[in-house]
Design an enzyme around this catalytic site. Structure first.
Site, PDB file in Angstrom:
ATOM      1  N   GLU A  78      18.841  60.249  25.391  1.00  0.00           N
ATOM      2  CA  GLU A  78      18.861  60.948  24.101  1.00  0.00           C
ATOM      3  C   GLU A  78      18.311  62.376  24.218  1.00  0.00           C
ATOM      4  O   GLU A  78      18.900  63.296  23.644  1.00  0.00           O
ATOM      5  CB  GLU A  78      18.051  60.147  23.068  1.00  0.00           C
ATOM      6  N   SER A 121      12.483  57.918  21.583  1.00  0.00           N
ATOM      7  CA  SER A 121      13.506  57.058  22.202  1.00  0.00           C
ATOM      8  C   SER A 121      14.161  57.810  23.355  1.00  0.00           C
ATOM      9  O   SER A 121      14.661  58.917  23.156  1.00  0.00           O
ATOM     10  CB  SER A 121      14.585  56.697  21.189  1.00  0.00           C
ATOM     11  N   ARG A 141      23.229  60.798  16.713  1.00  0.00           N
ATOM     12  CA  ARG A 141      22.406  61.664  17.576  1.00  0.00           C
ATOM     13  C   ARG A 141      23.264  62.773  18.195  1.00  0.00           C
ATOM     14  O   ARG A 141      23.116  63.121  19.369  1.00  0.00           O
ATOM     15  CB  ARG A 141      21.725  60.851  18.688  1.00  0.00           C
TER      16      ARG A 141
HETATM   17  C1  LIG Z   1       7.104  60.078  19.340  1.00  0.00           C
HETATM   18  C2  LIG Z   1       8.492  60.572  19.053  1.00  0.00           C
HETATM   19  C3  LIG Z   1       9.261  59.925  18.104  1.00  0.00           C
HETATM   20  C4  LIG Z   1      10.566  60.371  17.818  1.00  0.00           C
HETATM   21  N1  LIG Z   1      11.292  59.703  16.883  1.00  0.00           N
HETATM   22  C5  LIG Z   1      12.551  60.119  16.585  1.00  0.00           C
HETATM   23  C6  LIG Z   1      13.318  59.419  15.601  1.00  0.00           C
HETATM   24  O1  LIG Z   1      12.851  58.480  14.986  1.00  0.00           O
HETATM   25  N2  LIG Z   1      14.576  59.852  15.354  1.00  0.00           N
HETATM   26  C7  LIG Z   1      15.116  60.927  16.013  1.00  0.00           C
HETATM   27  O2  LIG Z   1      16.267  61.263  15.738  1.00  0.00           O
HETATM   28  N3  LIG Z   1      14.398  61.614  16.945  1.00  0.00           N
HETATM   29  C8  LIG Z   1      13.141  61.236  17.250  1.00  0.00           C
HETATM   30  N4  LIG Z   1      12.413  61.898  18.206  1.00  0.00           N
HETATM   31  C9  LIG Z   1      13.013  63.047  18.898  1.00  0.00           C
HETATM   32  C10 LIG Z   1      12.642  64.426  18.315  1.00  0.00           C
HETATM   33  O3  LIG Z   1      11.487  64.345  17.530  1.00  0.00           O
HETATM   34  C11 LIG Z   1      13.767  65.002  17.470  1.00  0.00           C
HETATM   35  O4  LIG Z   1      14.946  65.114  18.215  1.00  0.00           O
HETATM   36  C12 LIG Z   1      13.414  66.402  16.903  1.00  0.00           C
HETATM   37  O5  LIG Z   1      14.388  66.819  15.989  1.00  0.00           O
HETATM   38  C13 LIG Z   1      13.291  67.448  17.994  1.00  0.00           C
HETATM   39  O6  LIG Z   1      12.755  68.596  17.399  1.00  0.00           O
HETATM   40  P1  LIG Z   1      12.090  69.736  18.261  1.00  0.00           P
HETATM   41  O7  LIG Z   1      11.803  70.870  17.346  1.00  0.00           O
HETATM   42  O8  LIG Z   1      10.926  69.194  19.007  1.00  0.00           O
HETATM   43  O9  LIG Z   1      13.279  70.108  19.253  1.00  0.00           O
HETATM   44  P2  LIG Z   1      13.171  70.546  20.778  1.00  0.00           P
HETATM   45  O10 LIG Z   1      12.776  69.376  21.615  1.00  0.00           O
HETATM   46  O11 LIG Z   1      12.375  71.792  20.905  1.00  0.00           O
HETATM   47  O12 LIG Z   1      14.708  70.874  21.071  1.00  0.00           O
HETATM   48  C14 LIG Z   1      15.667  69.837  21.111  1.00  0.00           C
HETATM   49  C15 LIG Z   1      17.066  70.477  21.231  1.00  0.00           C
HETATM   50  O13 LIG Z   1      17.365  71.203  20.056  1.00  0.00           O
HETATM   51  C16 LIG Z   1      17.606  72.575  20.368  1.00  0.00           C
HETATM   52  N5  LIG Z   1      17.028  73.358  19.266  1.00  0.00           N
HETATM   53  C17 LIG Z   1      15.768  73.262  18.768  1.00  0.00           C
HETATM   54  N6  LIG Z   1      15.618  74.099  17.732  1.00  0.00           N
HETATM   55  C18 LIG Z   1      16.797  74.736  17.575  1.00  0.00           C
HETATM   56  C19 LIG Z   1      17.264  75.729  16.680  1.00  0.00           C
HETATM   57  N7  LIG Z   1      16.494  76.253  15.711  1.00  0.00           N
HETATM   58  N8  LIG Z   1      18.543  76.176  16.801  1.00  0.00           N
HETATM   59  C20 LIG Z   1      19.361  75.673  17.781  1.00  0.00           C
HETATM   60  N9  LIG Z   1      18.966  74.740  18.656  1.00  0.00           N
HETATM   61  C21 LIG Z   1      17.694  74.271  18.552  1.00  0.00           C
HETATM   62  C22 LIG Z   1      16.932  72.817  21.690  1.00  0.00           C
HETATM   63  O14 LIG Z   1      17.522  73.900  22.399  1.00  0.00           O
HETATM   64  C23 LIG Z   1      17.165  71.493  22.376  1.00  0.00           C
HETATM   65  O15 LIG Z   1      18.472  71.453  22.889  1.00  0.00           O
HETATM   66  C24 LIG Z   1      11.097  61.489  18.506  1.00  0.00           C
HETATM   67  C25 LIG Z   1      10.311  62.149  19.456  1.00  0.00           C
HETATM   68  C26 LIG Z   1       9.019  61.701  19.727  1.00  0.00           C
HETATM   69  C27 LIG Z   1       8.177  62.444  20.734  1.00  0.00           C
END
Ligand SMILES: Cc1cc2nc3c(=O)[nH]c(=O)nc-3n(C[C@H](O)[C@H](O)[C@H](O)COP(=O)(O)OP(=O)(O)OC[C@H]3O[C@@H](n4cnc5c(N)ncnc54)[C@H](O)[C@@H]3O)c2cc1C
Length: 342
Positions: free
Chosen positions: A338, A242, A168
Site C-alpha cells: 500500500e 497497513s 487506495r
Molecule cells: C498508524 C497508521 C495508520 C494508518 N491508517 C490508515 C487507514 O486507516 N487508512 C488509510 O487509507 N491509510 C492509513 N494510513 C496511511 C497514511 O496515513 C495515509 O495514506 C495518509 O493519507 C498519508 O498522508 P501523508 O501526508 O503522511 O502522505 P505521505 O506519506 O507524505 O505521502 C504519501 C504519497 O502521497 C503523495 N503526496 C502527499 N501529499 C501530497 C500532495 N499535497 N500533493 C500530491 N501528492 C502528495 C506523496 O508524494 C506520496 O506519494 C496509516 C498510516 C499509519 C502510519
C-alpha cells in the site's frame, strides 16, 4: 524570485517519515502554496530535478536517499465555505494535519469524517490513495481539490470524477497525475448526518457503548479507541499503517481457496469479485509477531510492518518480499504494497 527560494541541502528525512527510516534529501523545500512551486518550475537548475512531494510521511517507505528535491507541504488553514444542495462544504490546505482537521470539523458539529479519525498524515495526501477506514473513504465526502501542475504551471480544480478514485488509488498514482501537487481539498459533509455503521466492528463498539443517539463526536471517539487498541502509535513504533492492500480475487478463485481454507476471511464486492483480508493471509503464513532483522510484523495486527529499531528501507523491503513469497506460495495470491516506495 527563484534566487530567494529557501532551499536546504542534504536534509535528513528520518524524522519526517513515520517508519523512521534513515534517508536524506539532496534538496529540501517547505511549500506553503503555489508561489514556491511556480518559482521552482522556473528555476534554471532545480526545475529538472526529480521531485518527492511529502506530507506527513506516513505512507512512505524510503529505501534510499532522495537524489532530487523534497517538497514538504506545509500550507495551513481550514474554513467552512457554506451550504450547497443539502451539504456543507469545508476546505483545508494541504499541509493541515488530517486528524486535527477531522477533530476541527467534529468540534464545529459537522459529521462525515468521524470514521476517518486518527489516520496519520496530511489533508493534501488524503485523496492520493483515497484514504479509507471503518466503512468510509475520502471519495464519499470529497467535493473538489486544487492542484498545481508542475509540468504546465497551471492551477487546476479537480472534481471527484477527475480524481478517478479507486480502492487506495486515484489519478495521482498514475503517470498522468504525477505532476500534480495538491494545494487544498474541499469536502462535502452531510447537513443531515446519519452514522455510518456499515463496518461491523464499529457497529458492535457503538452498541456496546450503549449510546441511543450517538453524535459524530461519539463515533469519532469510538473509532479512535479501536484504532489505539489495534494499531501501533508511530510516535512509539515506526510503521506506515497497513503495509499491503487487501487483495481482490475473482469469485471462482475465492471459491477454490475456500474449499481448502473454509475459515478464510472474504468480503463480496458489488462487481462480483471478492476482497480477501491480507492480514489473515499473512497470519496464516505464520508471520504475525515475527521479525527479519530490524523489521518485523506487528504482533496485534499482521497487516502492519514495524521498525523494531534501526531498520533501514532495505530491511523493510526484504521482510515485505519474504511475506509476499509465502502468501503467493500458500494461497496463490499476490500481495500489493500500500505505501509508496522511494
Ligand atoms: C498508524 C497508521 C495508520 C494508518 N491508517 C490508515 C487507514 O486507516 N487508512 C488509510 O487509507 N491509510 C492509513 N494510513 C496511511 C497514511 O496515513 C495515509 O495514506 C495518509 O493519507 C498519508 O498522508 P501523508 O501526508 O503522511 O502522505 P505521505 O506519506 O507524505 O505521502 C504519501 C504519497 O502521497 C503523495 N503526496 C502527499 N501529499 C501530497 C500532495 N499535497 N500533493 C500530491 N501528492 C502528495 C506523496 O508524494 C506520496 O506519494 C496509516 C498510516 C499509519 C502510519
Amino acid at each position: 524570485m527563484p534566487a530567494t527560494l529557501p532551499i536546504l541541502h542534504d536534509f535528513p528525512l528520518a524524522s519526517l517519515n513515520t517508519f523512521r527510516l534513515p534517508a536524506r534529501a539532496r534538496h529540501y523545500l517547505r511549500v506553503e502554496g503555489a508561489a514556491e512551486l511556480e518559482a521552482l518550475r522556473r528555476h534554471p537548475s532545480l526545475a529538472a530535478l526529480p521531485r518527492l512531494v511529502l506530507g506527513g510521511g506516513s505512507n512512505l517507505v524510503l529505501t534510499r536517499d532522495v537524489d532530487g528535491i523534497v517538497l514538504h507541504m506545509a500550507g495551513q488553514g481550514r474554513e467552512v465555505l457554506g451550504r450547497q444542495d443539502g451539504r456543507i462544504l469545508v476546505r483545508a490546505r494541504a499541509g493541515e494535519n488530517w486528524h486535527g482537521f477531522v477533530g476541527w470539523t467534529l468540534a464545529q458539529g459537522l459529521g462525515g469524517l468521524e470514521n476517518l479519525s486518527l489516520i496519520p498524515g496530511t489533508v493534501g495526501a488524503a485523496p492520493i490513495q483515497n484514504v479509507g477506514a471503518y466503512g468510509t473513504e475520502t471519495r464519499d465526502v470529497f467535493h473538489s481539490l486544487s492542484a498545481f501542475d508542475m509540468a504546465s504551471g497551471a492551477l487546476h480544480t479537480l472534481t471527484a470524477a477527475d480524481c478517478r478514485f479507486g480502492y487506495r488509488d486515484s489519478l495521482f498514482k498514475q503517470p498522468e497525475g504525477r505532476a500534480l501537487v495538491v494545494l487544498d481539498v474541499t469536502f462535502s459533509l452531510p447537513a443531515d448526518w446519519q452514522p455510518n455503521l456499515r463496518y461491523a466492528e464499529l457497529a458492535r463498539a457503538v452498541e456496546a457503548a450503549g449510546l441511543a443517539a450517538p453524535t459524530p463526536r461519539d463515533i469519532g471517539a469510538i473509532v479512535e479507541a479501536i484504532r489505539r487498541r489495534k494499531l501501533p502509535d508511530p510516535a512509539e513504533i515506526g510503521n506506515a499503517g497497513s503495509f499491503f492492500k487487501n487483495p481482490v480475487v475473482s469469485r471462482e478463485q475465492c471459491a477454490q481457496l475456500l474449499a481448502r481454507h473454509p475459515d478464510m476471511v472474504h468480503h463480496a464486492q458489488p462487481d462480483g469479485s471478492e476482497k480477501l483480508a491480507a492480514g489473515w493471509l499473512i497470519d496464516q503464513c505464520g508471520w504475525k509477531g515475527r521479525a527479519l532483522g530490524a523489521a518485523g510484523v506487528y504482533p496485534k495486527q499482521a497487516l502492519v510492518l514495524v521498525n523494531l529499531g534501526g531498520a533501514t528501507g532495505e530491511d523493510v523491503l526484504r521482510l515485505a518480499r519474504a511475506i509476499q513469497a509465502d502468501v503467493a506460495a500458500k494461497f496463490g495470491v499476490a500481495l500489493e504494497p500500500e505505501p509508496v516506495f522511494i
